[in-house]
Design an enzyme around this catalytic site. Structure first.
Site, PDB file in Angstrom:
ATOM      1  N   CYS A 272     -15.906 -34.981  80.384  1.00 26.48           N
ATOM      2  CA  CYS A 272     -16.470 -35.328  81.682  1.00 26.48           C
ATOM      3  C   CYS A 272     -16.622 -36.839  81.788  1.00 26.48           C
ATOM      4  O   CYS A 272     -16.351 -37.428  82.844  1.00 26.48           O
ATOM      5  CB  CYS A 272     -17.847 -34.695  81.876  1.00 26.48           C
ATOM      6  SG  CYS A 272     -17.973 -33.004  81.312  1.00 26.48           S
TER       7      CYS A 272
ATOM      8  N   CYS B  53     -20.091 -33.725  78.773  1.00 28.16           N
ATOM      9  CA  CYS B  53     -19.308 -33.727  77.543  1.00 28.16           C
ATOM     10  C   CYS B  53     -18.327 -34.905  77.552  1.00 28.16           C
ATOM     11  O   CYS B  53     -18.206 -35.613  78.547  1.00 28.16           O
ATOM     12  CB  CYS B  53     -18.543 -32.418  77.412  1.00 28.16           C
ATOM     13  SG  CYS B  53     -17.564 -32.033  78.861  1.00 28.16           S
TER      14      CYS B  53
END
Lengths: 319, 77
Positions: B13, B10
């Site tokens: 991240c 995501c």
């Protein structure tokens, strides 16, 4: 206290810019200034305090607390903890695995997974700032209700076989939990506010901008004709439209506020907002890693039906 | 040094991976940056909230987008 933002907008629009009251552009600009200042102020202050509270509710602690809880009581607790435990949809899978691995029943896990994104602090702040505390409260209560009921229904159906098989084999690693000092909690809250604001500010500005245009230019009874109480399909259609708008609660709620002022009934409005926050295609895609298709469909179906029922209920009570 | 970024990929991240790279560069530590997306591995570290960061096999933190300074702390100690 929030009157100060109306006064600020009055000052800028009427006094400094000398714009004429009652004209479309004046009203739109007034709405935009009042709402952007108010919402960013509320987001900053409220998310800061919510984050401090959240620093006490780590997922690990929630998991420990919920393990061994039965259906019903477990669902109620899970839905309420979903509000205060920090969560982002990309964490849905590890969280799901962690929960079921520690023996939390599937239905209880789902109550958490439903309430956590639906009753989130950004949505609540926007609802409070734009609609007032009554509607924010209604949203909170009906959101919890949807999460509890849908979780109980899923729990009663005994769907464990539709969880991806590997999930049951995973052993969760142990983490020693760091105890945060107050300084760290404040630091965490500041970081969280910055992180959220950085992600949502364009949506908030865009949403309020579109809302301002609707306020200024769309005729008062425009929506009554299409989506008013006379149209029984309005609630399910609103839910369908809400699904692809996910993760944009920040941008959608200001628009919805403007739309409601043009005659969209409250039940339909609530259902739409719940669909935006709770039902999301990206989250569904992520969840295919841990759920088989059947369970995913049942999950989405149950939540959709519950949301639609909430919509009808409020339209019925308030008409 | 081996830095592992735990998360399904995501936005947070990816930002964390960038921050980690920057932190390592600032300290002049040669490091290997690995993105771990396998759920069993992520959960195996005990992480329930992504993104998480692991340095040389040890979980340093999770559930938060750590800043460059924070990651420098992880790498130093």
């Amino acid at each position: 206290m929030l009157k100060i933002f109306t006064m600020l907008a009055n000052l800028v629009v009427y006094d400094w810019l000398g714009m004429e009251k009652g004209r479309h552009l004046t009203e739109a600009l007034h709405f935009f200034i009042e709402d952007t200042t108010k919402i960013f102020f509320l987001l900053t202050v409220i998310i800061f305090f919510v984050s401090i509270i959240r620093s006490f509710f780590t997922p690990e602690r929630t998991r420990r607390f919920l393990s061994g809880k039965k259906l019903f009581l477990g669902n109620i607790l899970a839905a309420m903890l979903g509000v205060v435990t920090p969560f982002c949809s990309c964490s849905a899978c590890p969280l799901f695995i962690g929960f079921v691995e520690s023996g939390i029943p599937l239905g209880v896990t789902f109550s958490f997974l439903i309430s956590s994104p639906m009753v989130n602090e950004v949505a609540l702040v926007l609802l409070f700032g734009l609609f007032g505390w009554k509607i924010a409260g209604l949203y909170l209560i009906s959101g919890l209700l949807v999460a509890i009921v849908a979780g109980i229904v899923i729990g009663k159906l005994n769907l464990e076989r539709y969880v991806q098989d590997y999930v049951w084999q995973i052993r969760m690693g142990e983490v020693q939990e760091a105890v945060m000092s107050w300084r760290e909690r404040i630091e965490y809250a500041r970081g969280y506010v910055k992180d959220i604001l950085r992600r949502i500010w364009p949506y908030v500005l865009g949403g309020i901008g579109v809302g301002a245009l609707i306020h200024g230019y769309v005729p008062e009874d425009f929506l009554l004709r299409y989506a008013g109480p006379g149209n029984p399909l309005a609630v399910p259609i609103a839910v369908l439209i809400g699904v692809p708008l996910y993760s944009n609660a920040a941008g959608v709620i200001p628009v919805v506020q403007a739309v409601m002022s043009k005659g969209l009934p409250l039940g339909t409005t609530l259902a739409f907002m719940m669909a935006v926050t709770a039902l999301s295609l990206p989250e569904a895609t992520i969840l295919t890693q841990v759920l088989k298709k059947e369970l995913l469909i049942i999950f989405f179906g149950t939540v959709s039906v519950a949301i639609i029922l909430v919509g009808y209920l409020f339209n019925f009570i308030l008409s | 040094m081996k830095i592992e970024i735990l998360g399904p990929g995501c936005a947070r991240c990816q930002q964390l991976a960038k921050n980690a790279e920057e932190a390592a560069k600032a300290l002049g530590i040669p490091c290997e940056l690995v993105k771990v997306t396998d759920m069993a591995k992520i959960v195996g570290y005990g992480v329930m909230a992504t993104p998480g960061i692991v340095v040389d096999g040890k979980l340093k933190g999770s559930g938060k987008l750590f800043t460059v300074d924070e990651i420098k702390g992880f790498l130093a100690g």
